[in-house]
Motif scaffolding. Structure first.
Motif, mmCIF file in Angstrom:
data_model
loop_
_atom_site.group_PDB
_atom_site.id
_atom_site.type_symbol
_atom_site.label_atom_id
_atom_site.label_comp_id
_atom_site.label_asym_id
_atom_site.label_seq_id
_atom_site.Cartn_x
_atom_site.Cartn_y
_atom_site.Cartn_z
ATOM 1 N N GLN A 173 17.729 -8.063 -36.902
ATOM 2 C CA GLN A 173 19.019 -7.372 -36.764
ATOM 3 C C GLN A 173 19.490 -7.635 -35.347
ATOM 4 O O GLN A 173 18.724 -7.486 -34.395
ATOM 5 N N GLN A 174 20.756 -8.055 -35.195
ATOM 6 C CA GLN A 174 21.200 -8.478 -33.877
ATOM 7 C C GLN A 174 22.629 -8.028 -33.592
ATOM 8 O O GLN A 174 23.407 -7.741 -34.497
ATOM 9 N N HIS A 175 22.895 -7.977 -32.304
ATOM 10 C CA HIS A 175 24.248 -7.684 -31.834
ATOM 11 C C HIS A 175 24.603 -8.705 -30.767
ATOM 12 O O HIS A 175 23.789 -8.996 -29.881
ATOM 13 N N GLU A 176 25.798 -9.268 -30.843
ATOM 14 C CA GLU A 176 26.294 -10.192 -29.834
ATOM 15 C C GLU A 176 27.359 -9.489 -29.004
ATOM 16 O O GLU A 176 28.349 -8.995 -29.543
ATOM 17 N N GLU A 177 27.147 -9.444 -27.699
ATOM 18 C CA GLU A 177 28.113 -8.866 -26.772
ATOM 19 C C GLU A 177 28.687 -10.032 -25.962
ATOM 20 O O GLU A 177 27.964 -10.708 -25.221
ATOM 21 N N PHE A 178 29.982 -10.281 -26.119
ATOM 22 C CA PHE A 178 30.585 -11.470 -25.540
ATOM 23 C C PHE A 178 31.106 -11.193 -24.133
ATOM 24 O O PHE A 178 31.549 -10.098 -23.819
ATOM 25 N N GLY A 179 31.048 -12.229 -23.298
ATOM 26 C CA GLY A 179 31.541 -12.127 -21.932
ATOM 27 C C GLY A 179 30.473 -12.456 -20.918
ATOM 28 O O GLY A 179 29.270 -12.382 -21.189
ATOM 29 N N ALA A 180 30.916 -12.813 -19.721
ATOM 30 C CA ALA A 180 30.008 -13.229 -18.659
ATOM 31 C C ALA A 180 29.340 -12.025 -18.007
ATOM 32 O O ALA A 180 29.985 -11.018 -17.713
ATOM 33 N N LEU A 181 28.036 -12.144 -17.763
ATOM 34 C CA LEU A 181 27.265 -11.116 -17.057
ATOM 35 C C LEU A 181 26.704 -11.630 -15.744
ATOM 36 O O LEU A 181 26.099 -10.867 -14.997
ATOM 37 N N GLY A 182 26.898 -12.915 -15.452
ATOM 38 C CA GLY A 182 26.297 -13.489 -14.260
ATOM 39 C C GLY A 182 27.288 -13.815 -13.168
ATOM 40 O O GLY A 182 27.003 -14.627 -12.287
#
Length: 299
Positions: A173-182
């Motif tokens: 089970q997965q969730h994708e959180e989009f956007g830059a974190l670095g």
């Protein structure tokens, strides 16, 4: 009467002990990695999954910089020209609260950008065979340059049931959180996983992003791990295979676990702040599994 008073006193003591969490905490303020390894950490050297075929897992790619743990991976697009890095703590963690403060990188510190690099914080048990029913894994995976069928920058929160590596078939089970974190200057993030009562709750910087459960709930003790590796599936690197190497880094400020206790992200941050204010650099109160389990660092 005396027996009743004694029983009540024993119950009070037992309740107090049950209410007091057993913590694991490390802020990596060591003089060198040898001192870190004496505290139950292991650097991976064994070849194998995941990553580019032929890549080397390099213990020397771990370092301590300004009181932080640094993972440094290098690739020229070939397996022979790639080093990956992983560090693991003992296999004794299951229910409770996991957390880490990490700094991802969106671009290499040297070389052309574009490699499908994966930067992680996770807990895992060994996969004994294909579709092992006792396999357990809780996984944060950051893909700044995309990969696995998408070029989008994203972080995964994944709870695993089981998997077959070759040919690949996974149940999770997965969730994708989009956007830059670095992004430079805004690149420290606190990742939290709460594991209790058949559910896992996932938080980034205090914000809940998902909740998992059912068959994907972990069932056996896991080790705590951080690694940096390069996917064989993803956008082509901008540099030619065998050309100038690209170097990527991930930093870890601290890791945390509260055994059998659910703590909010704010409570985790507050506890870490108290420890640091009191000069506590590390704790290891979480007992070994019974019977003790082999603590491997090869997956």
């Amino acid at each position: 009467m005396k027996c009743s008073v004694l029983a009540a006193a024993l119950l009070t003591v037992a309740s107090a002990q049950a209410a007091s969490p057993q913590f694991f905490f490390d802020d990596f303020s060591y003089a060198d990695t040898a001192a870190m390894f004496r505290q139950g950490w292991t650097a991976r050297s064994a070849a194998g999954h995941p990553g580019l075929p032929g890549a080397r897992w390099a213990p020397e790619a771990l370092s301590l910089v300004d009181g932080k743990l640094r993972l440094r991976g290098t690739t020229d697009g070939t397996g022979a020209g790639t080093t990956q890095v992983q560090v693991c703590h003992q296999r004794k963690y299951l229910a409770g609260t996991y957390a880490a403060r990490v700094r991802f990188s969106d671009q290499p510190v040297s070389g052309a950008d574009g490699d499908p690099v994966i930067q992680t914080f996770y807990a895992v048990s060994p996969l004994k065979h294909d579709f092992d029913p006792e396999f357990s894994e809780l996984d944060w995976e950051y893909l700044p340059n995309g990969g696995w069928g998408s070029e989008k920058t994203r972080i995964y929160g994944i709870t695993w049931q089981t998997v077959r590596l070759d040919p690949w078939l996974a149940f999770n089970q997965q969730h994708e959180e989009f956007g830059a974190l670095g992004e430079r200057g805004k690149d420290w993030h606190t990742l939290v996983m709460q594991v209790a009562n058949g559910r896992t709750h996932w938080f980034i910087d205090g914000r809940k992003i998902d909740e998992h459960g059912g068959r994907n709930y972990p069932v056996v003790p896991m080790s705590i791990n951080v690694n940096l590796w390069f996917s064989p599936e993803g956008p082509l690197p901008q540099g030619p295979a065998g050309g100038p190497p690209r170097v990527y880094e991930e930093d870890v400020d601290w890791v945390f676990h509260a055994k059998d206790t659910v703590l909010s992200p704010a409570a985790v941050e507050a506890q870490v702040k108290r420890w640091r204010a009191g000069g506590v650099a590390r704790l290891d109160q979480v007992p070994a599994a019974e019977p003790a389990l082999e603590s491997r660092c090869d997956f």
